[in-house]
Design a protein around this motif. Structure first.
Motif, PDB file in Angstrom:
ATOM      1  N   LEU A 166      43.138  56.864  49.640  1.00 57.99           N
ATOM      2  CA  LEU A 166      42.896  55.260  47.975  1.00 57.99           C
ATOM      3  C   LEU A 166      43.804  55.520  47.672  1.00 57.99           C
ATOM      4  O   LEU A 166      44.335  54.369  46.894  1.00 57.99           O
ATOM      5  N   GLN A 167      45.073  56.222  47.202  1.00 56.75           N
ATOM      6  CA  GLN A 167      46.756  55.827  46.762  1.00 56.75           C
ATOM      7  C   GLN A 167      47.082  54.795  47.823  1.00 56.75           C
ATOM      8  O   GLN A 167      47.872  54.086  47.136  1.00 56.75           O
ATOM      9  N   LEU A 168      46.706  54.998  48.854  1.00 54.52           N
ATOM     10  CA  LEU A 168      48.589  54.162  50.420  1.00 54.52           C
ATOM     11  C   LEU A 168      46.932  53.200  50.145  1.00 54.52           C
ATOM     12  O   LEU A 168      47.817  52.069  50.574  1.00 54.52           O
ATOM     13  N   ARG A 169      46.123  53.037  50.008  1.00 55.54           N
ATOM     14  CA  ARG A 169      45.429  51.966  50.146  1.00 55.54           C
ATOM     15  C   ARG A 169      45.442  50.921  48.922  1.00 55.54           C
ATOM     16  O   ARG A 169      45.560  49.746  49.487  1.00 55.54           O
ATOM     17  N   HIS A 170      45.511  51.506  48.387  1.00 52.35           N
ATOM     18  CA  HIS A 170      46.110  50.662  47.022  1.00 52.35           C
ATOM     19  C   HIS A 170      46.840  50.045  46.968  1.00 52.35           C
ATOM     20  O   HIS A 170      47.484  48.999  46.402  1.00 52.35           O
ATOM     21  N   VAL A 171      48.105  50.893  47.201  1.00 49.76           N
ATOM     22  CA  VAL A 171      49.713  49.778  47.403  1.00 49.76           C
ATOM     23  C   VAL A 171      48.892  49.236  48.795  1.00 49.76           C
ATOM     24  O   VAL A 171      50.099  47.786  48.458  1.00 49.76           O
ATOM     25  N   SER A 172      48.672  49.268  49.729  1.00 46.42           N
ATOM     26  CA  SER A 172      48.641  47.906  50.812  1.00 46.42           C
ATOM     27  C   SER A 172      47.187  47.449  49.966  1.00 46.42           C
ATOM     28  O   SER A 172      48.461  45.626  50.192  1.00 46.42           O
ATOM     29  N   LEU A 173      46.645  46.755  49.591  1.00 47.73           N
ATOM     30  CA  LEU A 173      45.931  45.914  48.676  1.00 47.73           C
ATOM     31  C   LEU A 173      46.521  44.979  47.720  1.00 47.73           C
ATOM     32  O   LEU A 173      46.454  43.579  47.576  1.00 47.73           O
ATOM     33  N   SER A 174      47.835  45.862  47.114  1.00 49.89           N
ATOM     34  CA  SER A 174      49.207  45.473  45.555  1.00 49.89           C
ATOM     35  C   SER A 174      49.611  44.592  46.598  1.00 49.89           C
ATOM     36  O   SER A 174      50.036  43.476  45.214  1.00 49.89           O
ATOM     37  N   LEU A 175      50.471  44.280  48.170  1.00 46.96           N
ATOM     38  CA  LEU A 175      51.055  43.902  47.974  1.00 46.96           C
ATOM     39  C   LEU A 175      50.327  41.736  48.737  1.00 46.96           C
ATOM     40  O   LEU A 175      49.144  41.571  48.535  1.00 46.96           O
ATOM     41  N   PRO A 176      51.288  41.310  48.367  1.00 45.08           N
ATOM     42  CA  PRO A 176      51.086  39.364  48.291  1.00 45.08           C
ATOM     43  C   PRO A 176      50.039  39.046  49.587  1.00 45.08           C
ATOM     44  O   PRO A 176      50.840  39.610  51.329  1.00 45.08           O
ATOM     45  N   GLY A 177      49.080  38.948  49.830  1.00 38.73           N
ATOM     46  CA  GLY A 177      48.848  38.052  50.627  1.00 38.73           C
ATOM     47  C   GLY A 177      47.423  39.159  51.495  1.00 38.73           C
ATOM     48  O   GLY A 177      46.863  38.415  52.315  1.00 38.73           O
ATOM     49  N   ARG A 178      47.068  40.140  50.649  1.00 35.24           N
ATOM     50  CA  ARG A 178      47.128  41.181  51.466  1.00 35.24           C
ATOM     51  C   ARG A 178      45.568  40.771  50.634  1.00 35.24           C
ATOM     52  O   ARG A 178      44.859  40.909  52.228  1.00 35.24           O
ATOM     53  N   LEU A 179      44.865  40.046  49.730  1.00 34.97           N
ATOM     54  CA  LEU A 179      43.233  40.016  49.399  1.00 34.97           C
ATOM     55  C   LEU A 179      42.781  39.493  50.851  1.00 34.97           C
ATOM     56  O   LEU A 179      41.662  39.946  51.223  1.00 34.97           O
ATOM     57  N   ASP A 180      43.267  37.676  50.449  1.00 32.30           N
ATOM     58  CA  ASP A 180      43.027  37.050  51.579  1.00 32.30           C
ATOM     59  C   ASP A 180      42.429  37.485  52.915  1.00 32.30           C
ATOM     60  O   ASP A 180      41.583  37.401  53.505  1.00 32.30           O
ATOM     61  N   ARG A 181      43.797  38.130  53.140  1.00 36.49           N
ATOM     62  CA  ARG A 181      43.477  38.856  54.758  1.00 36.49           C
ATOM     63  C   ARG A 181      42.693  39.914  54.031  1.00 36.49           C
ATOM     64  O   ARG A 181      42.077  39.752  56.241  1.00 36.49           O
ATOM     65  N   SER A 182      42.517  40.325  53.695  1.00 42.14           N
ATOM     66  CA  SER A 182      41.132  41.714  53.839  1.00 42.14           C
ATOM     67  C   SER A 182      39.979  41.404  54.206  1.00 42.14           C
ATOM     68  O   SER A 182      39.449  41.022  54.930  1.00 42.14           O
ATOM     69  N   VAL A 183      39.534  40.044  53.209  1.00 41.89           N
ATOM     70  CA  VAL A 183      38.371  39.466  52.899  1.00 41.89           C
ATOM     71  C   VAL A 183      37.964  38.956  54.580  1.00 41.89           C
ATOM     72  O   VAL A 183      37.076  38.976  55.124  1.00 41.89           O
ATOM     73  N   SER A 184      38.882  38.012  54.943  1.00 37.74           N
ATOM     74  CA  SER A 184      38.864  37.269  56.384  1.00 37.74           C
ATOM     75  C   SER A 184      38.234  38.344  57.606  1.00 37.74           C
ATOM     76  O   SER A 184      38.181  38.061  58.263  1.00 37.74           O
ATOM     77  N   ASP A 185      39.251  39.252  57.264  1.00 38.99           N
ATOM     78  CA  ASP A 185      38.940  40.480  58.765  1.00 38.99           C
ATOM     79  C   ASP A 185      37.872  41.288  58.332  1.00 38.99           C
ATOM     80  O   ASP A 185      37.051  41.564  59.861  1.00 38.99           O
ATOM     81  N   HIS A 186      36.987  41.598  57.224  1.00 37.77           N
ATOM     82  CA  HIS A 186      36.221  41.785  57.209  1.00 37.77           C
ATOM     83  C   HIS A 186      34.542  40.760  57.413  1.00 37.77           C
ATOM     84  O   HIS A 186      33.902  41.364  57.369  1.00 37.77           O
ATOM     85  N   GLU A 187      34.995  39.981  56.945  1.00 38.09           N
ATOM     86  CA  GLU A 187      34.335  38.705  57.512  1.00 38.09           C
ATOM     87  C   GLU A 187      33.990  38.776  58.756  1.00 38.09           C
ATOM     88  O   GLU A 187      32.599  38.936  59.468  1.00 38.09           O
ATOM     89  N   ARG A 188      34.718  38.960  59.915  1.00 39.98           N
ATOM     90  CA  ARG A 188      34.665  39.287  61.230  1.00 39.98           C
ATOM     91  C   ARG A 188      33.962  40.163  61.260  1.00 39.98           C
ATOM     92  O   ARG A 188      33.218  40.304  62.475  1.00 39.98           O
ATOM     93  N   LEU A 189      33.818  41.431  61.042  1.00 38.43           N
ATOM     94  CA  LEU A 189      34.171  42.960  61.054  1.00 38.43           C
ATOM     95  C   LEU A 189      32.588  42.317  60.882  1.00 38.43           C
ATOM     96  O   LEU A 189      31.807  43.206  62.151  1.00 38.43           O
ATOM     97  N   LEU A 190      32.164  42.121  59.934  1.00 38.82           N
ATOM     98  CA  LEU A 190      30.584  41.685  60.217  1.00 38.82           C
ATOM     99  C   LEU A 190      29.746  41.397  61.209  1.00 38.82           C
ATOM    100  O   LEU A 190      28.321  41.079  61.329  1.00 38.82           O
ATOM    101  N   GLN A 191      30.815  39.721  61.231  1.00 39.20           N
ATOM    102  CA  GLN A 191      30.472  39.268  62.183  1.00 39.20           C
ATOM    103  C   GLN A 191      29.940  39.972  63.387  1.00 39.20           C
ATOM    104  O   GLN A 191      28.674  39.779  64.202  1.00 39.20           O
ATOM    105  N   ALA A 192      30.577  40.824  64.317  1.00 37.92           N
ATOM    106  CA  ALA A 192      30.432  41.421  64.963  1.00 37.92           C
ATOM    107  C   ALA A 192      29.753  42.044  65.097  1.00 37.92           C
ATOM    108  O   ALA A 192      29.277  42.902  65.861  1.00 37.92           O
ATOM    109  N   TYR A 193      28.944  43.144  63.637  1.00 37.80           N
ATOM    110  CA  TYR A 193      28.162  44.296  63.618  1.00 37.80           C
ATOM    111  C   TYR A 193      27.038  43.367  63.670  1.00 37.80           C
ATOM    112  O   TYR A 193      26.507  43.376  64.071  1.00 37.80           O
ATOM    113  N   SER A 194      27.006  42.042  63.079  1.00 38.67           N
ATOM    114  CA  SER A 194      25.447  41.250  63.643  1.00 38.67           C
ATOM    115  C   SER A 194      24.895  40.368  65.093  1.00 38.67           C
ATOM    116  O   SER A 194      24.210  40.367  65.439  1.00 38.67           O
ATOM    117  N   ASP A 195      25.981  40.455  65.496  1.00 43.04           N
ATOM    118  CA  ASP A 195      26.241  40.334  67.694  1.00 43.04           C
ATOM    119  C   ASP A 195      26.138  41.895  67.749  1.00 43.04           C
ATOM    120  O   ASP A 195      26.261  41.410  69.234  1.00 43.04           O
TER     121      ASP A 195
END
Length: 223
Positions: A166-195
């Motif tokens: 968790l400590q490492l994950r917080h560091v990763s998500l705190s870096l510039p640009g990471r939140l928008d990228r993560s949202v997009s990646d999780h959206e793609r993951l959910l689409q793969a689940y649905s498909d």
């Protein structure tokens, strides 16, 4: 310990649990950085307690790998080497890849709806630039995935990775640009689940996790 933090604030938590939770969250969110002293005398004063529950809480955090307690020296936040980070992320990628495989094979539409609801919370937190809210929603998203996968032994293995991840994950998500990228990646993951696309879902999950490792490597945080 992970499940304890996710239910933080419930009245049944003991004093030792509350102290451990509070310190752990401060380590995870960077308030207490690696190498920082953890003053047990000040903690005892803060919680109006003896030093015994503080000592027990610190021993719990030592077992989780978040705190070092050197002989005859003040406890301190444990440091993380880049080699340790890489090993933890390799294990996480493999285990979460299996979670994604099981989600595709066994989740019904109602179960997937839960994941979509968590994704909306991720999107909202990212839009507001709220790193802490995004992080905890992301933790809950992964926990919901494990629940949907339905393999209790796998869920226990993921939990046993402990708070250090968790400590490492917080560091990763705190870096510039990471939140928008993560949202997009999780959206793609959910689409793969649905498909119901097993291979794509597993690949995206592993890609998400290893992208987090690359962010940590580029930040030099573990140095």
């Amino acid at each position: 310990m992970l499940r304890t933090i996710l239910r933080a604030g419930r009245s049944e938590s003991s004093l030792v649990d509350r102290i451990a939770e509070d310190i752990a969250v401060q380590i995870i969110d960077g308030t207490l950085p690696p190498g920082a002293d953890v003053n047990s005398v000040e903690l005892a004063k803060r919680y109006s307690s003896s030093r015994t529950p503080v000592r027990e809480a610190l021993l719990t955090l030592q077992r989780e790998g978040l705190v070092d307690i050197p002989a005859r020296r003040r406890p301190r936040v444990a440091r993380v080497t880049l080699a340790q980070a890489r090993e933890m992320y390799e294990v996480r990628a493999s285990l979460h890849g299996l979670v994604s495989e099981l989600v595709v094979r066994s989740a019904d539409d109602e179960s997937l709806k839960v994941l979509y609801e968590w994704h909306e919370r991720l999107r909202s937190a990212a839009a507001g630039g709220d790193v802490d809210a995004y992080f905890w929603h992301n933790v809950a998203f992964r926990q919901a995935e494990a629940d949907v996968a339905g393999n209790h032994q796998l869920a226990r293995m993921l939990t046993s990775l402990g708070l250090r991840t968790l400590q490492l994950r917080h560091v990763s998500l705190s870096l510039p640009g990471r939140l928008d990228r993560s949202v997009s990646d999780h959206e793609r993951l959910l689409q793969a689940y649905s498909d119901r696309d097993v291979d794509l879902a597993v690949a995206i999950t592993k890609s998400i996790i290893m992208a987090g490792l690359r962010a940590i490597e580029s930040s030099h945080w573990a140095d």
